[in-house]
Design a protein around this motif. Structure first.
Motif, PDB file in Angstrom:
ATOM      1  N   GLU A 284       7.052   2.422  13.508  1.00 56.31           N
ATOM      2  CA  GLU A 284       7.462   2.716  12.286  1.00 56.31           C
ATOM      3  C   GLU A 284       7.662   4.421  12.208  1.00 56.31           C
ATOM      4  O   GLU A 284       8.296   4.883  11.574  1.00 56.31           O
ATOM      5  CB  GLU A 284       6.397   2.467  11.222  1.00 56.31           C
ATOM      6  CG  GLU A 284       6.568   0.834  10.813  1.00 56.31           C
ATOM      7  CD  GLU A 284       8.237   0.446  10.449  1.00 56.31           C
ATOM      8  OE1 GLU A 284       8.596  -0.843  10.790  1.00 56.31           O
ATOM      9  OE2 GLU A 284       8.989   1.302  10.042  1.00 56.31           O
ATOM     10  N   ASP A 285       6.572   4.982  12.868  1.00 53.38           N
ATOM     11  CA  ASP A 285       6.654   6.397  12.807  1.00 53.38           C
ATOM     12  C   ASP A 285       7.855   6.859  13.466  1.00 53.38           C
ATOM     13  O   ASP A 285       8.350   7.850  13.071  1.00 53.38           O
ATOM     14  CB  ASP A 285       5.319   7.022  13.356  1.00 53.38           C
ATOM     15  CG  ASP A 285       5.173   6.685  14.856  1.00 53.38           C
ATOM     16  OD1 ASP A 285       4.607   7.217  15.698  1.00 53.38           O
ATOM     17  OD2 ASP A 285       5.838   5.442  15.293  1.00 53.38           O
ATOM     18  N   TYR A 286       8.128   6.156  14.555  1.00 56.20           N
ATOM     19  CA  TYR A 286       9.268   6.913  15.307  1.00 56.20           C
ATOM     20  C   TYR A 286      10.547   6.430  14.353  1.00 56.20           C
ATOM     21  O   TYR A 286      11.346   7.243  14.498  1.00 56.20           O
ATOM     22  CB  TYR A 286       9.480   6.053  16.551  1.00 56.20           C
ATOM     23  CG  TYR A 286      10.686   6.182  17.357  1.00 56.20           C
ATOM     24  CD1 TYR A 286      11.416   5.234  18.062  1.00 56.20           C
ATOM     25  CD2 TYR A 286      11.209   7.446  17.695  1.00 56.20           C
ATOM     26  CE1 TYR A 286      12.313   5.401  18.918  1.00 56.20           C
ATOM     27  CE2 TYR A 286      12.277   7.730  18.329  1.00 56.20           C
ATOM     28  CZ  TYR A 286      12.881   6.683  19.103  1.00 56.20           C
ATOM     29  OH  TYR A 286      14.161   6.974  19.701  1.00 56.20           O
ATOM     30  N   VAL A 287      10.586   5.322  13.884  1.00 54.90           N
ATOM     31  CA  VAL A 287      11.641   5.212  12.871  1.00 54.90           C
ATOM     32  C   VAL A 287      12.049   6.133  12.010  1.00 54.90           C
ATOM     33  O   VAL A 287      13.147   6.575  11.385  1.00 54.90           O
ATOM     34  CB  VAL A 287      11.658   3.573  12.448  1.00 54.90           C
ATOM     35  CG1 VAL A 287      12.679   3.386  11.253  1.00 54.90           C
ATOM     36  CG2 VAL A 287      11.394   2.602  13.356  1.00 54.90           C
ATOM     37  N   SER A 288      10.733   6.638  11.281  1.00 57.73           N
ATOM     38  CA  SER A 288      10.829   7.543  10.330  1.00 57.73           C
ATOM     39  C   SER A 288      11.717   8.789  10.815  1.00 57.73           C
ATOM     40  O   SER A 288      12.579   9.671  10.025  1.00 57.73           O
ATOM     41  CB  SER A 288       9.575   7.997   9.676  1.00 57.73           C
ATOM     42  OG  SER A 288       8.886   6.847   9.107  1.00 57.73           O
ATOM     43  N   ARG A 289      11.175   9.452  12.126  1.00 55.12           N
ATOM     44  CA  ARG A 289      11.743  10.343  12.539  1.00 55.12           C
ATOM     45  C   ARG A 289      13.242  10.222  13.076  1.00 55.12           C
ATOM     46  O   ARG A 289      14.159  11.182  12.917  1.00 55.12           O
ATOM     47  CB  ARG A 289      11.048  10.801  13.942  1.00 55.12           C
ATOM     48  CG  ARG A 289       9.539  11.295  13.633  1.00 55.12           C
ATOM     49  CD  ARG A 289       9.025  11.996  15.067  1.00 55.12           C
ATOM     50  NE  ARG A 289       8.769  10.916  16.283  1.00 55.12           N
ATOM     51  CZ  ARG A 289       8.025  10.245  16.317  1.00 55.12           C
ATOM     52  NH1 ARG A 289       6.921  10.069  15.590  1.00 55.12           N
ATOM     53  NH2 ARG A 289       7.821   9.418  17.592  1.00 55.12           N
ATOM     54  N   LYS A 291      15.224   8.377  11.447  1.00 54.71           N
ATOM     55  CA  LYS A 291      15.891   8.350   9.812  1.00 54.71           C
ATOM     56  C   LYS A 291      16.124   9.943   9.601  1.00 54.71           C
ATOM     57  O   LYS A 291      17.307  10.152   9.071  1.00 54.71           O
ATOM     58  CB  LYS A 291      15.119   7.681   8.766  1.00 54.71           C
ATOM     59  CG  LYS A 291      15.499   7.920   7.481  1.00 54.71           C
ATOM     60  CD  LYS A 291      14.524   7.214   6.608  1.00 54.71           C
ATOM     61  CE  LYS A 291      14.709   7.487   4.944  1.00 54.71           C
ATOM     62  NZ  LYS A 291      16.070   6.827   4.437  1.00 54.71           N
ATOM     63  N   GLN A 292      15.183  10.612   9.977  1.00 52.12           N
ATOM     64  CA  GLN A 292      15.316  12.004   9.462  1.00 52.12           C
ATOM     65  C   GLN A 292      16.352  12.895  10.085  1.00 52.12           C
ATOM     66  O   GLN A 292      17.336  13.519   9.575  1.00 52.12           O
ATOM     67  CB  GLN A 292      13.967  12.816   9.607  1.00 52.12           C
ATOM     68  CG  GLN A 292      13.988  14.282   9.137  1.00 52.12           C
ATOM     69  CD  GLN A 292      12.541  14.875   9.402  1.00 52.12           C
ATOM     70  OE1 GLN A 292      11.824  14.273   9.951  1.00 52.12           O
ATOM     71  NE2 GLN A 292      12.531  16.143   9.013  1.00 52.12           N
ATOM     72  N   GLU A 295      19.490  11.974   8.937  1.00 50.39           N
ATOM     73  CA  GLU A 295      20.024  12.286   7.532  1.00 50.39           C
ATOM     74  C   GLU A 295      20.099  13.819   7.691  1.00 50.39           C
ATOM     75  O   GLU A 295      21.205  14.488   7.086  1.00 50.39           O
ATOM     76  CB  GLU A 295      19.139  11.735   6.664  1.00 50.39           C
ATOM     77  CG  GLU A 295      19.081  10.320   6.538  1.00 50.39           C
ATOM     78  CD  GLU A 295      18.270   9.775   5.410  1.00 50.39           C
ATOM     79  OE1 GLU A 295      17.305  10.638   5.075  1.00 50.39           O
ATOM     80  OE2 GLU A 295      18.188   8.513   4.906  1.00 50.39           O
ATOM     81  N   ARG A 310      17.720   1.296   6.750  1.00 55.65           N
ATOM     82  CA  ARG A 310      16.752   0.434   7.504  1.00 55.65           C
ATOM     83  C   ARG A 310      17.479  -0.934   7.638  1.00 55.65           C
ATOM     84  O   ARG A 310      17.305  -1.291   8.865  1.00 55.65           O
ATOM     85  CB  ARG A 310      15.448   0.343   7.000  1.00 55.65           C
ATOM     86  CG  ARG A 310      14.391  -0.420   7.603  1.00 55.65           C
ATOM     87  CD  ARG A 310      14.140  -0.150   9.040  1.00 55.65           C
ATOM     88  NE  ARG A 310      13.306  -1.007   9.930  1.00 55.65           N
ATOM     89  CZ  ARG A 310      12.111  -0.491   9.758  1.00 55.65           C
ATOM     90  NH1 ARG A 310      11.179   0.202   9.311  1.00 55.65           N
ATOM     91  NH2 ARG A 310      11.194  -1.290  10.750  1.00 55.65           N
TER      92      ARG A 310
END
Ligand code: FB9
Length: 491
Positions: A284-289, A291-292, A295, A310
């Motif tokens: 999850e933490d990697y997914v957030s990065r 995503k960022q 974007e 997602r």
């Protein structure tokens, strides 16, 4: 039968002067006579001398006329005493016999035609000399093939010249009235019955080939794959685990900074799974990065400026490249104290693209990558020079290209000495910071990578033109059994 005839004749006579005449006289086919002469000669029962002479054989048309008569005679015989119109005559004998027979019947002055196109015959019967000559040839009774009549048959393409091959045959040093079966083994029975004293043993044929060993056979793709593996291992690369054809869009595209609107992510280019349609677990933490960075960018990048979704990243698919495995491996490398690494992969990938003579909806991708601090494009060109030289292609050219996940990117061309031309041999580039930095790799770490297919070099090395002859349900098992070893990569 042929063997008894030959050995019997030589028992009473000095020689068989002409195997062709002997075959006719003995009512045995000349092919059978020839085969037996060769066998008896091999075991020195007879001595055979080649005979060659010009002969005539009937063409298919000639054989038809030997059976049914020449077209001109068939035509004359079809004319009733009262005569017949041309059209009726053609309908009666058929257009081929009519068109050929008519001209020869007119030339022989066997028929005449009045003003109303009624054809009449000038003789009640005519001799079919053409048929007689054809039958003589068929029975092997013609000696002078230069006779004008026979030359005319050749002009009409009813006969063709060929070199007749036969033998003259005499007794050999091991002649016997009959060929006793030669013993191949000295058995207990032979010894007990005292038979061994009269036995004649067959000579060993040390040139005889053994029976083909039936066993497993490696497919050419596997042979080339083995050689590619050897090249990578010799260069210090470690194989990546590629045992998952199903991949999430996240690892196959998003982790590579490939935007969710990219055409390659469309179902026209990619096989998405219905079941299981979505992946369940992602870091999850990697997914957030990720995503960022899609974007709003970061690390000096502007990103793509779209709303990253997602659910798009969760979609399962058949991996479109083994670069999906590379992204997993690089992420796991970033989760521990950094140490440089060389990885490679060779495995199946799937693309929903138009198939043709050299492309299927799947192929085996070969990928190599080196991950280390401070690598440059020059290092990439250097490792490509080393890798492809081991494939036998040392003259390389690089052409700027575009990949969503590498910048700069280069198409690779190699000069093929056999084809005497430049051949596209792969693609390459440096993975983008937008891919590497969200993984957590140190700022100064660079990754150089390249890819090619397994099928293209295999088709070239094995001279295979259509990929369906190499891969798929129509592959000829004879190719699998008989293809030569693959010798690339052996220094
Ligand atoms: O293999 C290809 N050609 C080739 C390779 C070796 C070869 O050996 C010689 C005889 C001894 C001869 C030819 N190609 C790549 C080039 C073309 O055949 C191309 O028409 C087909 N390409 C495939 C993709 O097509 C859908 C081959 C396949 C390919 C292309 C690119 C990559 C992988 C496979 C890649 C990559 C990449 C780039 C950057 C970073 C990481 C991976």
């Amino acid at each position: 039968m042929a063997e008894e005839a030959i050995l019997g004749f030589l028992h009473e006579n000095h020689e068989i002067a002409d195997s062709g005449k002997f075959a006719t006289q003995s009512g045995i086919s000349h092919d059978d006579i020839v085969n037996v002469v060769k066998s008896l000669s091999a075991f020195h029962f007879v001595e055979a001398q080649d005979i060659k002479r010009d002969s005539l054989v009937l063409t298919e048309e000639g054989r038809a006329y030997a059976a049914a008569g020449s077209p001109e005679v068939q035509l004359v015989n079809a004319i009733p005493p009262e005569g017949i119109t041309l059209k009726e005559l053609e309908n009666k004998v058929g257009s081929d016999i009519f068109s050929i027979g008519r001209s020869y019947a007119m030339k022989n002055k066997w028929v005449e035609m009045d003003k109303s196109k009624v054809v009449t015959r000038k003789f009640d019967t005519v001799d079919d000399k053409v048929k007689e000559m054809l039958v003589q040839i068929q029975e092997g009774k013609v000696t002078n093939t230069e006779d004008a009549a026979f030359i005319n048959l050749k002009k009409r393409k009813l006969v063709a010249s060929q070199i007749w091959k036969g033998y003259s045959v005499k007794k050999g040093p091991k002649y016997a009235r009959e060929r006793r079966k030669q013993a191949t083994d000295l058995t207990r029975d032979n010894l007990q019955r005292d038979e061994w004293k009269n036995l004649e043993f067959k000579e060993y044929n040390f040139k005889a080939k053994g029976f083909p060993v039936e066993g497993g056979h490696l497919h050419p793709l596997l042979k080339v794959r083995k050689q590619m593996q050897m090249i990578f291992l010799q260069m210090g690369f470690e194989e990546m685990p590629t045992n998952n054809y199903v991949e999430s869009s996240f690892w196959n595209f998003d982790a590579l900074f490939q935007p969710q609107q990219h055409p390659a992510r469309d179902s026209h280019d990619t096989f998405f799974l219905k079941e299981p349609s979505t992946t369940k677990i992602l870091p999850e933490d990697y997914v957030s990065r990720v995503k960022q960075v899609h974007e709003s960018g970061g690390h000096g990048s502007r990103g793509y400026g779209y709303d990253w979704k997602r659910e798009e990243a969760n979609k399962n698919l058949l991996r479109t490249h083994t670069t999906a495995v590379s992204s997993r491996m690089l992420y796991s490398l970033a989760q521990k104290p950094f140490a440089g690494q060389r990885y490679y992969s060779i495995d199946r990938v799937f693309r929903n693209e138009a198939v043709d003579r050299t492309h299927l909806a799947e192929f085996h991708q070969i990928e190599g990558l080196i991950c280390d601090r401070g690598l440059t494009l020059g290092d990439l060109q250097g490792v490509l020079q080393d890798f492809f030289s081991r494939l036998g292609m040392s003259k390389l050219r690089f052409k700027p290209a575009y990949n969503p996940y590498t910048e700069p990117s280069m198409e690779i061309f190699g000069y093929h000495e056999g084809f005497k031309k430049w051949v596209e041999i792969g693609n390459s580039g440096m993975f983008r910071p937008e891919m590497l930095l969200p993984m957590g790799l140190p700022e100064d770490v660079r990754v150089i990578a390249w890819g090619l297919s397994l099928e293209r070099p295999t088709m070239i090395l094995y001279g295979i033109d259509n990929i369906r002859d190499l891969f798929g349900h129509k592959v000829d098992l004879g190719l699998i059994k008989s293809n030569p070893i693959c010798r690339i990569g052996i220094k």
